[in-house]
Design a protein around this motif. Sequence first.
Motif, short mmCIF file in Angstrom:
data_model
loop_
_atom_site.label_atom_id
_atom_site.label_comp_id
_atom_site.label_asym_id
_atom_site.label_seq_id
_atom_site.Cartn_x
_atom_site.Cartn_y
_atom_site.Cartn_z
N GLU A 28 12.84 21.73 3.97
CA GLU A 28 12.92 20.70 2.65
C GLU A 28 13.41 19.31 3.30
OE1 GLU A 28 11.83 19.33 -0.73
OE2 GLU A 28 11.77 21.39 -0.24
N GLN A 29 14.71 19.52 3.98
CA GLN A 29 15.14 18.09 4.64
C GLN A 29 14.23 17.43 5.55
OE1 GLN A 29 17.96 16.67 3.94
NE2 GLN A 29 17.50 14.87 5.39
N ALA A 30 13.30 18.05 6.24
CA ALA A 30 12.26 17.57 6.98
C ALA A 30 11.24 17.05 6.28
CB ALA A 30 11.78 18.40 8.13
N ILE A 31 10.91 17.55 5.05
CA ILE A 31 9.91 16.90 4.30
C ILE A 31 10.41 15.49 3.75
CG2 ILE A 31 8.81 16.97 2.12
CD1 ILE A 31 8.34 20.14 2.99
N GLN A 32 11.85 15.56 3.24
CA GLN A 32 12.12 14.33 2.59
C GLN A 32 12.30 13.49 3.50
OE1 GLN A 32 16.09 15.52 1.09
NE2 GLN A 32 15.15 16.67 -0.35
N GLU A 33 12.80 13.62 4.95
CA GLU A 33 13.04 12.67 6.04
C GLU A 33 11.30 11.94 6.34
OE1 GLU A 33 16.78 14.56 8.18
OE2 GLU A 33 14.69 14.72 9.22
N LEU A 34 10.64 13.02 6.85
CA LEU A 34 9.12 12.48 6.93
C LEU A 34 8.50 11.88 5.65
CD1 LEU A 34 8.11 15.42 8.79
CD2 LEU A 34 8.98 13.40 9.88
N GLU A 35 8.80 12.03 4.43
CA GLU A 35 8.16 11.37 3.28
C GLU A 35 8.78 9.98 3.41
OE1 GLU A 35 6.15 10.57 -0.26
OE2 GLU A 35 5.78 11.52 1.43
N ALA A 36 10.19 9.72 3.74
CA ALA A 36 10.76 8.63 3.74
C ALA A 36 10.05 7.66 4.89
CB ALA A 36 12.18 8.75 3.92
N ILE A 37 10.01 8.30 5.90
CA ILE A 37 9.17 7.54 7.01
C ILE A 37 7.78 7.23 6.71
CG2 ILE A 37 8.31 7.78 9.42
CD1 ILE A 37 10.69 9.54 9.90
N THR A 38 7.02 8.04 5.93
CA THR A 38 5.75 7.56 5.54
C THR A 38 5.75 6.44 4.42
OG1 THR A 38 5.38 9.97 5.95
CG2 THR A 38 3.52 8.49 4.44
N LYS A 39 6.65 6.24 3.66
CA LYS A 39 7.04 5.25 2.69
C LYS A 39 7.27 3.94 3.31
CE LYS A 39 7.77 7.81 -1.32
NZ LYS A 39 6.91 7.57 -2.36
N GLN A 40 8.03 4.24 4.37
CA GLN A 40 8.38 2.95 5.35
C GLN A 40 7.32 2.33 6.17
OE1 GLN A 40 11.36 4.16 7.67
NE2 GLN A 40 13.11 4.21 6.13
N VAL A 41 6.53 3.14 6.33
CA VAL A 41 5.36 2.89 7.31
C VAL A 41 4.40 2.11 6.16
CG1 VAL A 41 3.00 3.72 8.53
CG2 VAL A 41 5.56 4.56 9.07
N ARG A 42 4.06 2.71 5.08
CA ARG A 42 3.25 2.17 4.32
C ARG A 42 3.79 0.96 3.62
NH1 ARG A 42 0.24 6.12 0.42
NH2 ARG A 42 -1.76 4.77 1.07
N SER A 43 5.02 0.85 3.23
CA SER A 43 5.63 -0.33 2.85
C SER A 43 5.59 -1.45 4.02
CB SER A 43 7.00 -0.18 2.20
OG SER A 43 7.78 0.05 3.25
#
Length: 189
Positions: A28-43
């Motif tokens: 669950e923590q990994a999903i949150q971290e990787l989702e944050a990274i994905t959002k940073q990349v897209r932004s």
Amino acid sequence: MLKVDFDGTETYPKINEYVEALSSSTLEQAIQELEAITKQVRSAGKNDTFGLNNLLRIFGQTHLNLAQEFITQTIAKNLDLKYHLGFVLAGIRLSDREIARGYVRSWAAQDDSVLWVVIAQSYRFIDWSQPQLEEEWDVLRQLVTKQSSLVDLTLFLPIQHLAPHKPDLAVELLKPLERRSSNHDGGKA
């Protein structure tokens, strides 16, 4: 938290350490971290980073059961990570082709252009010189008939990798893509 440089210069040791540390208790923590990274990349206006996508491919290959739960949660929560599931799927295929085929069958039948792109994205990692890839050839044909401009663009690399092994099939697949491209039809994104 794993830090991702937008130029894709993460080192393999850090990626491998991160992936090795994943477990059902940290998913669950990994999903949150990787989702944050994905959002940073897209932004930042990027579509991917080599490090993130490589991490997801390694994860799919080395943590088969966790990777399946990752996919389930990512799709259920409609996370931005969904756009990167092709790399998880490519890793899964390296461990268990039949599990990967199950996802492909399911996703190809759905009316979700993101999942179609994910399939095409994962197909760039197939070793097309292997025997018994008739199912994958049929899926490529299905994806071409989707008439999605996003899928069409993503299909070019897998077809390029397929061409030395099945040139007639590659030409068959490229003809409708070329027609759509030259008509500036755009298809159904």
